[in-house]
Design a protein around this motif. Sequence first.
Motif, mmCIF file in Angstrom:
data_model
loop_
_atom_site.group_PDB
_atom_site.id
_atom_site.type_symbol
_atom_site.label_atom_id
_atom_site.label_comp_id
_atom_site.label_asym_id
_atom_site.label_seq_id
_atom_site.Cartn_x
_atom_site.Cartn_y
_atom_site.Cartn_z
ATOM 1 N N LYS A 1 -32.343 -14.731 45.681
ATOM 2 C CA LYS A 1 -33.418 -15.334 44.899
ATOM 3 C C LYS A 1 -33.316 -14.951 43.429
ATOM 4 O O LYS A 1 -33.525 -15.785 42.541
ATOM 5 N N SER A 2 -32.998 -13.685 43.168
ATOM 6 C CA SER A 2 -32.880 -13.241 41.778
ATOM 7 C C SER A 2 -31.736 -13.953 41.076
ATOM 8 O O SER A 2 -31.860 -14.376 39.924
ATOM 9 N N GLU B 1 -36.785 -7.851 32.724
ATOM 10 C CA GLU B 1 -35.545 -7.091 32.700
ATOM 11 C C GLU B 1 -34.798 -7.196 34.031
ATOM 12 O O GLU B 1 -35.394 -7.410 35.079
ATOM 13 N N ILE B 2 -33.484 -7.048 33.949
ATOM 14 C CA ILE B 2 -32.633 -7.052 35.129
ATOM 15 C C ILE B 2 -32.466 -5.613 35.597
ATOM 16 O O ILE B 2 -32.248 -4.711 34.784
ATOM 17 N N ARG B 3 -32.549 -5.373 36.895
ATOM 18 C CA ARG B 3 -32.484 -4.014 37.427
ATOM 19 C C ARG B 3 -31.317 -3.851 38.388
ATOM 20 O O ARG B 3 -31.162 -4.631 39.330
ATOM 21 N N GLU C 1 -33.806 -15.430 34.955
ATOM 22 C CA GLU C 1 -33.047 -15.812 33.764
ATOM 23 C C GLU C 1 -32.075 -14.702 33.351
ATOM 24 O O GLU C 1 -32.455 -13.536 33.258
ATOM 25 N N GLY C 2 -30.846 -15.069 33.122
ATOM 26 C CA GLY C 2 -29.848 -14.141 32.601
ATOM 27 C C GLY C 2 -29.105 -13.331 33.624
ATOM 28 O O GLY C 2 -28.052 -12.761 33.322
ATOM 29 N N SER D 1 -26.954 -5.940 27.879
ATOM 30 C CA SER D 1 -28.311 -5.996 27.347
ATOM 31 C C SER D 1 -29.301 -6.414 28.424
ATOM 32 O O SER D 1 -28.959 -7.111 29.379
ATOM 33 N N ASN D 2 -30.525 -5.953 28.250
ATOM 34 C CA ASN D 2 -31.632 -6.311 29.154
ATOM 35 C C ASN D 2 -31.390 -5.873 30.589
ATOM 36 O O ASN D 2 -31.888 -6.483 31.531
#
Length: 408
Positions: free
Chosen positions: A280-281, A74-76, A286-287, A116-117
Amino acid sequence: MAAAATSSSLQALYSNYLSSSSSLFPSSSTSCIVSPSILKPKIICCSSSSSSASPITVVNGKAERSSAVTDRKEIRLGLPSKGRMASDTLDLLKDCQLSVRQVNPRQYVAEIPQLSNLEVWFQRQKDIVRKILTGDLDLGIVGLDTVIEYGQGNDDLILVHDALDYGQCHLSIAIPKYGIFENINSLDELARMPQWTKEKPLRVATGFTYLGPKFMEEKGLKHVTFSTADGALEAAPAMGIADCILDLVSSGTTLRENNLKEIEGGIVLESQAVLVASRKSLIQREGILDTTHEILERLEAHLKAAGQFCVTANTRGSSMEEVAERVLSQPSLAGLQGPTISPVFCKRDGKVEVDYYAIVICVPKKALYKSVQQLRAIGGSGVLVSPLTYIFDEETPKWRDLLQKLGL
């Protein structure tokens, strides 16, 4: 003896890092594995009670990412949890159709249904920066002063948007209006005061223990010491704890009420809310680049439209070109890229004819009334004014800048 000394230094390293970054380590059910390597000492901390905290590695006092962080799907996004910055951030996101949905106000995690996510985590501003560096967060909205103070030049921190147009303040030196400082009005004058010696340096109370010393060193002030003070910093000079303070200033009212004044050359940094991310993220996760693109486009479109109005008026004319010539003769009627001129059709004696032309322009709020006057001067009538919510460019300039920073 050598092994004991190494173990002791490692424990000291852990204590120092824990005290400065307590939010990175869970407070319960925490196990620490100490590896006494002389060449590369490590302290690895992990938690069995909190799923939100990921293992990190401290190498020579610096936090590094672990494999558990990079495995997260998940993305935070980190948002301020308290204060005016928190409420203004939520308001901005709502205006961009990115309302944050929080089921329980006591929970620290929420979501933005349109994305989303993505998880939203409410944190202290300094913890947002720290957790972006350790990989526990990917994006964050904080003050620029916080990014620089706690990021300390780390290359992994990247400014996605450097001007969200709220939270404006500046980091500044403030000295008393009375006593030995009564006639001191600039940083140069403060530096030349004979009172400051190696034995009796200028005492500065501040919470900015990175930016403060860095600024003083750059300005050539040698005999300076820094300390933190409990409670309001403005009271420190009156209590004799410090000679001056270095703190964030917005309106300056609090300084004046405590008999303090800013000085010329004493502003360290101009700050406002910014969107910051992990380099880096953005590259590896991904996404996240697509999500960041959408957030950035929504922010840019709303911020560009803020304070802009759409003005429409009708005028008689022989052709669109002739009307456009009249419009462009007025300095306040150019619009963003020029006026839009279109025919207004009417039916007369069974025939469709053009008697009027519609003029549509975008004007800033400060030039609104002047623009209306100029429209009237060229024959405009029936002037309609409506505020703009979004202005989407063909391509967001901030997005191009971000891709360039990432080398993509």
